[in-house]
Enzyme design. Structure first.
Site, PDB file in Angstrom:
ATOM      1  N   SER A 169       0.845  -1.199   0.000  1.00 15.52           N
ATOM      2  CA  SER A 169       0.000   0.000   0.000  1.00 15.52           C
ATOM      3  C   SER A 169       0.874   1.240   0.000  1.00 15.52           C
ATOM      4  O   SER A 169       1.988   1.235   0.555  1.00 15.52           O
ATOM      5  CB  SER A 169      -0.890   0.009   1.250  1.00 15.52           C
ATOM      6  OG  SER A 169      -1.499   1.273   1.398  1.00 15.52           O
ATOM      7  N   TYR A 223      -1.804  -0.111  10.196  1.00 16.91           N
ATOM      8  CA  TYR A 223      -2.095  -0.691   8.876  1.00 16.91           C
ATOM      9  C   TYR A 223      -0.892  -0.544   7.946  1.00 16.91           C
ATOM     10  O   TYR A 223      -0.409  -1.524   7.361  1.00 16.91           O
ATOM     11  CB  TYR A 223      -3.326  -0.016   8.255  1.00 16.91           C
ATOM     12  CG  TYR A 223      -3.506  -0.350   6.790  1.00 16.91           C
ATOM     13  CD1 TYR A 223      -3.839  -1.645   6.385  1.00 16.91           C
ATOM     14  CD2 TYR A 223      -3.314   0.629   5.807  1.00 16.91           C
ATOM     15  CE1 TYR A 223      -3.980  -1.951   5.034  1.00 16.91           C
ATOM     16  CE2 TYR A 223      -3.463   0.327   4.459  1.00 16.91           C
ATOM     17  CZ  TYR A 223      -3.789  -0.965   4.078  1.00 16.91           C
ATOM     18  OH  TYR A 223      -3.923  -1.269   2.739  1.00 16.91           O
ATOM     19  N   LYS A 257       1.933  -3.332   6.240  1.00 17.02           N
ATOM     20  CA  LYS A 257       2.265  -3.456   4.814  1.00 17.02           C
ATOM     21  C   LYS A 257       3.777  -3.363   4.603  1.00 17.02           C
ATOM     22  O   LYS A 257       4.350  -4.110   3.798  1.00 17.02           O
ATOM     23  CB  LYS A 257       1.532  -2.389   4.004  1.00 17.02           C
ATOM     24  CG  LYS A 257       0.032  -2.613   3.919  1.00 17.02           C
ATOM     25  CD  LYS A 257      -0.304  -3.930   3.217  1.00 17.02           C
ATOM     26  CE  LYS A 257      -1.783  -4.153   3.062  1.00 17.02           C
ATOM     27  NZ  LYS A 257      -2.102  -5.424   2.395  1.00 17.02           N
TER      28      LYS A 257
HETATM   29  N1  LIG Z   1      -8.688  -0.430  -1.786  1.00 17.85           N
HETATM   30  C1  LIG Z   1      -7.598   0.329  -1.813  1.00 17.85           C
HETATM   31  O1  LIG Z   1      -7.638   1.515  -2.178  1.00 17.85           O
HETATM   32  C2  LIG Z   1      -6.255  -0.253  -1.436  1.00 17.85           C
HETATM   33  C3  LIG Z   1      -5.135   0.577  -1.432  1.00 17.85           C
HETATM   34  C4  LIG Z   1      -3.889   0.036  -1.105  1.00 17.85           C
HETATM   35  C5  LIG Z   1      -3.765  -1.309  -0.803  1.00 17.85           C
HETATM   36  N2  LIG Z   1      -4.877  -2.098  -0.781  1.00 17.85           N
HETATM   37  C6  LIG Z   1      -4.697  -3.511  -0.436  1.00 17.85           C
HETATM   38  O2  LIG Z   1      -5.240  -4.315  -1.454  1.00 17.85           O
HETATM   39  C7  LIG Z   1      -5.792  -5.499  -0.881  1.00 17.85           C
HETATM   40  C8  LIG Z   1      -7.249  -5.639  -1.294  1.00 17.85           C
HETATM   41  O3  LIG Z   1      -7.956  -4.460  -0.936  1.00 17.85           O
HETATM   42  P1  LIG Z   1      -9.521  -4.331  -1.189  1.00 17.85           P
HETATM   43  O4  LIG Z   1      -9.813  -2.883  -1.268  1.00 17.85           O
HETATM   44  O5  LIG Z   1      -9.957  -5.229  -2.280  1.00 17.85           O
HETATM   45  O6  LIG Z   1     -10.060  -4.872   0.225  1.00 17.85           O
HETATM   46  P2  LIG Z   1     -11.370  -5.743   0.536  1.00 17.85           P
HETATM   47  O7  LIG Z   1     -11.607  -5.647   2.002  1.00 17.85           O
HETATM   48  O8  LIG Z   1     -12.489  -5.388  -0.386  1.00 17.85           O
HETATM   49  O9  LIG Z   1     -10.890  -7.210   0.145  1.00 17.85           O
HETATM   50  C9  LIG Z   1     -10.122  -8.001   1.010  1.00 17.85           C
HETATM   51  C10 LIG Z   1     -10.689  -9.396   0.940  1.00 17.85           C
HETATM   52  O10 LIG Z   1      -9.890 -10.232   1.751  1.00 17.85           O
HETATM   53  C11 LIG Z   1     -10.742 -11.043   2.562  1.00 17.85           C
HETATM   54  N3  LIG Z   1      -9.953 -11.353   3.761  1.00 17.85           N
HETATM   55  C12 LIG Z   1      -9.574 -10.505   4.744  1.00 17.85           C
HETATM   56  N4  LIG Z   1      -8.792 -11.140   5.623  1.00 17.85           N
HETATM   57  C13 LIG Z   1      -8.673 -12.425   5.183  1.00 17.85           C
HETATM   58  C14 LIG Z   1      -7.984 -13.567   5.656  1.00 17.85           C
HETATM   59  N5  LIG Z   1      -7.240 -13.532   6.781  1.00 17.85           N
HETATM   60  N6  LIG Z   1      -8.072 -14.710   4.947  1.00 17.85           N
HETATM   61  C15 LIG Z   1      -8.817 -14.775   3.793  1.00 17.85           C
HETATM   62  N7  LIG Z   1      -9.483 -13.721   3.308  1.00 17.85           N
HETATM   63  C16 LIG Z   1      -9.409 -12.553   3.992  1.00 17.85           C
HETATM   64  C17 LIG Z   1     -11.998 -10.241   2.786  1.00 17.85           C
HETATM   65  O11 LIG Z   1     -13.154 -11.036   3.042  1.00 17.85           O
HETATM   66  C18 LIG Z   1     -12.114  -9.482   1.464  1.00 17.85           C
HETATM   67  O12 LIG Z   1     -12.911 -10.211   0.529  1.00 17.85           O
HETATM   68  C19 LIG Z   1      -5.601  -5.380   0.625  1.00 17.85           C
HETATM   69  O13 LIG Z   1      -4.412  -6.072   0.957  1.00 17.85           O
HETATM   70  C20 LIG Z   1      -5.427  -3.901   0.847  1.00 17.85           C
HETATM   71  O14 LIG Z   1      -4.644  -3.633   1.986  1.00 17.85           O
HETATM   72  C21 LIG Z   1      -6.107  -1.605  -1.099  1.00 17.85           C
END
Ligand SMILES: NC(=O)c1ccc[n+]([C@@H]2O[C@H](COP(=O)([O-])OP(=O)(O)OC[C@H]3O[C@@H](n4cnc5c(N)ncnc54)[C@H](O)[C@@H]3O)[C@@H](O)[C@H]2O)c1
Length: 190
Positions: free
Chosen positions: A117, A141, A145
């Site tokens: 992230s 958080y 990362k």
């Molecule tokens: N959305 C953003 O803008 C953004 C920005 C930077 C980084 N990220 C990273 O990208 C990744 C996905 O983000 P997102 O926005 O799709 O989040 P999200 O919450 O929509 O998706 C995460 C998914 O992981 C599942 N999950 C959580 N913990 C789990 C575990 N221990 N085992 C199995 N499944 C698990 C959840 O049910 C969910 O479906 C994350 O790692 C997040 O930190 C997202």
């Protein structure tokens, strides 16, 4: 070759699953459904309900589906929640990643793409963030990362796993203007 997408029923994961399946890749999703919308997934993408905290389940999925590469998105991602519950964030984001890396090494899975992230940068006092900008996360958080990137790099070296870390900025926002201050994504690890 089959790709495991952890957290693949989440917001980003469902797009990744759809794009990879659409490109002809074989994919399987592992998701604990804690923040998922399974209906986002194409009907031909298998969804295994399970957590990265369950090391046995992880190994079973790698073996059962003949996984050869992993896109690791599963994580908790709420900044405020991470401040209130830091031990949970370290346990789930780092513990889940450690389980995954162990399972990959044991199953001879040698490719990993890790969702990091832009939170690893904290609040840098520069106009343009590059991959050389110092990392100084300002909440648990972002810390998980950055520590995750270190763990990915160390385990990659130890076990011969080819790794890449993507530092996403916010993926949901208005269209970017030309000459925007920050790139949408940068890469690290290797
Ligand atoms: N959305 C953003 O803008 C953004 C920005 C930077 C980084 N990220 C990273 O990208 C990744 C996905 O983000 P997102 O926005 O799709 O989040 P999200 O919450 O929509 O998706 C995460 C998914 O992981 C599942 N999950 C959580 N913990 C789990 C575990 N221990 N085992 C199995 N499944 C698990 C959840 O049910 C969910 O479906 C994350 O790692 C997040 O930190 C997202």
């Amino acid at each position: 070759m089959t790709w495991l997408i952890t957290g693949g029923a989440g917001y980003i994961g469902a797009h990744v699953a759809r794009a990879m399946a659409g490109a002809g890749e074989k994919v399987v999703v592992l998701d604990d459904l804690s923040a998922a919308v399974p209906a986002r997934l194409p009907s031909d993408v298998p969804l295994v309900t399970g957590s990265t905290l369950d090391a046995t389940r992880l190994s079973e999925v790698l073996t059962e589906y003949g996984v050869t590469g992993v896109v690791h998105l599963a994580a908790r991602k709420q900044v405020g929640e991470s401040v209130a519950e830091p031990t949970r964030y370290y346990r789930e984001n780092i513990g889940g990643l450690a389980n995954l890396l162990d399972a990959m090494a044991a199953s001879d899975v040698r490719r990993l793409l890790f969702s990091s992230s832009a939170a690893v940068y904290g609040n840098p006092e520069v106009d343009l963030i590059t991959e050389d900008t110092p990392c100084a996360p300002v909440n648990p958080y972002g810390e998980t990362k950055l520590a995750g990137e270190w763990l990915v790099r160390a385990a990659g070296r130890a076990h011969g796993i080819s790794t890449a870390c993507l530092r996403y900025f916010n993926v949901a926002r208005a269209p970017r203007r030309r000459n925007s201050r920050t790139p949408a994504c940068s890469t690290s690890c290797r």
